[in-house]
Write a protein that holds these residues in place. Structure first.
Motif, short mmCIF file in Angstrom:
data_model
loop_
_atom_site.label_atom_id
_atom_site.label_comp_id
_atom_site.label_asym_id
_atom_site.label_seq_id
_atom_site.Cartn_x
_atom_site.Cartn_y
_atom_site.Cartn_z
N HIS A 21 38.23 47.25 50.00
CA HIS A 21 38.80 46.33 49.16
C HIS A 21 38.32 44.86 49.50
O HIS A 21 38.89 43.75 49.54
CB HIS A 21 40.23 46.17 48.77
N LEU A 22 36.91 44.44 49.79
CA LEU A 22 36.40 43.09 50.45
C LEU A 22 36.47 42.33 49.00
O LEU A 22 36.38 42.95 47.74
CB LEU A 22 34.95 43.18 50.79
N PRO A 23 36.47 41.02 49.09
CA PRO A 23 36.42 40.18 47.96
C PRO A 23 35.04 40.37 47.41
O PRO A 23 34.20 40.48 47.96
CB PRO A 23 36.53 38.56 48.60
N THR A 24 35.16 40.27 45.85
CA THR A 24 33.98 40.28 45.19
C THR A 24 33.87 39.45 44.04
O THR A 24 34.73 38.67 43.80
CB THR A 24 33.93 41.78 44.62
N PRO A 25 32.73 39.39 43.44
CA PRO A 25 32.42 38.16 42.22
C PRO A 25 33.76 38.57 41.15
O PRO A 25 34.23 39.77 41.19
CB PRO A 25 31.15 38.69 41.71
N PRO A 26 34.19 37.83 40.69
CA PRO A 26 35.24 37.99 39.67
C PRO A 26 34.95 39.16 38.70
O PRO A 26 33.94 39.07 38.44
CB PRO A 26 35.35 36.49 39.03
N ASP A 27 35.96 39.75 38.43
CA ASP A 27 35.91 41.04 37.40
C ASP A 27 35.15 41.94 38.15
O ASP A 27 34.90 43.18 37.15
CB ASP A 27 35.25 40.61 36.05
N PHE A 28 35.01 42.19 39.53
CA PHE A 28 34.33 43.47 39.78
C PHE A 28 35.34 43.84 40.96
O PHE A 28 35.88 43.31 41.86
CB PHE A 28 32.87 43.31 40.35
N LEU A 29 35.37 45.27 40.97
CA LEU A 29 35.78 45.82 42.43
C LEU A 29 34.78 46.83 42.99
O LEU A 29 34.35 47.60 42.13
CB LEU A 29 36.99 46.86 41.88
N ILE A 30 34.81 46.74 44.35
CA ILE A 30 33.93 47.40 44.97
C ILE A 30 34.81 48.47 46.25
O ILE A 30 35.57 48.00 46.66
CB ILE A 30 32.93 46.62 45.87
N LYS A 31 34.38 49.59 46.12
CA LYS A 31 34.87 50.61 46.75
C LYS A 31 33.72 51.70 47.20
O LYS A 31 32.83 51.98 46.87
CB LYS A 31 36.01 51.65 46.17
N ASP A 70 38.39 45.55 34.66
CA ASP A 70 39.18 46.08 33.51
C ASP A 70 38.76 47.33 33.10
O ASP A 70 39.01 47.82 32.15
CB ASP A 70 39.05 44.95 32.26
N ASP A 71 37.93 48.03 33.79
CA ASP A 71 37.16 49.23 33.22
C ASP A 71 36.69 50.27 34.54
O ASP A 71 35.63 50.29 34.80
CB ASP A 71 35.93 49.15 32.42
N THR A 72 37.76 50.67 35.20
CA THR A 72 37.51 51.31 36.49
C THR A 72 36.76 52.77 36.37
O THR A 72 36.73 53.42 37.19
CB THR A 72 38.63 51.34 37.38
N ASP A 73 36.63 53.17 35.09
CA ASP A 73 35.85 54.47 34.89
C ASP A 73 34.49 54.37 34.73
O ASP A 73 34.02 55.18 34.67
CB ASP A 73 36.60 54.96 33.52
N THR A 74 34.00 53.10 34.50
CA THR A 74 32.52 52.82 34.35
C THR A 74 31.99 52.17 35.78
O THR A 74 32.47 51.31 36.14
CB THR A 74 32.17 52.01 33.14
N VAL A 75 31.03 53.16 36.34
CA VAL A 75 30.24 52.52 37.42
C VAL A 75 29.29 51.59 36.98
O VAL A 75 28.42 51.98 36.35
CB VAL A 75 29.42 53.74 38.02
N VAL A 76 29.38 50.35 37.65
CA VAL A 76 28.31 49.42 37.16
C VAL A 76 27.18 49.06 38.29
O VAL A 76 25.99 48.55 37.84
CB VAL A 76 28.92 48.03 36.76
N GLU A 89 21.40 47.09 34.31
CA GLU A 89 20.56 45.84 33.91
C GLU A 89 21.66 44.67 33.22
O GLU A 89 21.37 43.50 33.69
CB GLU A 89 19.89 46.38 32.61
N GLN A 90 22.70 44.96 32.45
CA GLN A 90 23.26 43.92 32.15
C GLN A 90 24.27 43.30 32.95
O GLN A 90 24.80 42.22 32.70
CB GLN A 90 24.37 44.53 30.61
N GLU A 91 24.59 43.67 34.07
CA GLU A 91 25.25 43.37 35.10
C GLU A 91 24.43 42.55 36.04
O GLU A 91 25.06 42.23 37.34
CB GLU A 91 26.17 44.40 35.76
N ARG A 92 23.20 42.55 36.12
CA ARG A 92 22.27 41.80 36.98
C ARG A 92 22.52 40.55 37.05
O ARG A 92 22.96 39.86 36.07
CB ARG A 92 20.77 42.47 36.92
#
Length: 164
Positions: free
Chosen positions: A5-15, A66-72, A93-96
Motif C-alpha cells: 500500500h504505497l502512496p499513489t496518485p489520487p484515486d488509485f490503489l496499487i497492490k 472507487d472501483d476496486t473490481d476494475t484493473v486499470v 488508454e484512458q488512464e495514461r
C-alpha cells in the motif's frame, strides 16, 4: 508503510497480486488477461493460468479507489536472485499520463531495493511512450536488437540498477 500500500496518485490503489486471498486471484488473472487482449497483439499475450503459478513471477496491479473490481494497470515481473525481468507493463488508454506506469515501476523498485539488484526489460523501439516512461524512471539502454519483435520492429534492452 507496507509494500502492498504505497502512496499513489489520487484515486488509485496499487497492490501486489500475492496480497490477495488465493480464492480471489483467479478472477483477477482473468481480468488482467482480458485487459491484455485489448492492449497487446495476440503474439504477446501471456498465459496467466500458467505464469502466475510460478513462484518467481509477480504482478503489481492498479485499481481506481472507487472501483476496486476494475484493473486499470498492471506490471508483471520475474525475479531471479539479484535480477528482475519486467515482462509487461500495461495501463488502460484512458488512464495514461496520470503517473500510473511510473508508480507501478516505483512499487517494484521499492520491493527490490534490499540487497541491490537490477531490473531488465525489452521494449519495442516503436513504442515511444513506453521508452520515455522507462527513461524517466532511470532505465538505461544496454543493447539493441533489430527485428526482435518482427520485421522492422527492433528491441531495446534496458536496465535499472537499484539498492546498491
Amino acid at each position: 508503510m507496507s509494500k502492498a500500500h504505497l502512496p499513489t496518485p489520487p484515486d488509485f490503489l496499487i497492490k501486489e497480486f500475492a496480497s490477495f486471498q488465493p480464492k480471489d486471484r483467479q478472477a483477477i488473472a482473468i481480468k488482467v488477461a482480458k485487459l491484455e487482449r485489448k492492449v497487446f497483439p495476440a503474439i504477446e499475450h501471456f498465459n496467466y493460468d500458467v505464469e502466475l503459478k510460478k513462484k518467481n513471477i509477480g504482478m503489481v496491479l492498479a485499481f481506481k479507489e472507487d472501483d476496486t473490481d476494475t484493473v486499470v494497470a498492471y506490471l508483471v515481473y520475474q525475479r531471479m536472485k539479484r535480477l528482475v525481468w519486467l515482462h509487461k507493463l500495461c495501463v488502460l488508454e484512458q488512464e495514461r499520463e496520470k503517473g500510473l506506469g511510473k508508480r507501478l515501476i516505483e512499487f517494484l523498485r521499492t520491493q527490490m531495493e534490499k540487497g541491490g539488484c537490477q531490473i531488465h526489460l525489452w521494449v519495442d523501439s516503436n513504442r515511444k511512450p513506453a521508452m520515455a516512461l522507462y527513461k524517466s524512471c532511470g532505465f538505461q539502454q544496454i543493447e539493441y536488437r533489430p527485428d526482435y519483435y518482427g520485421p522492422g520492429r527492433a528491441a531495446l534492452k534496458m536496465e535499472l540498477s537499484i539498492g546498491e
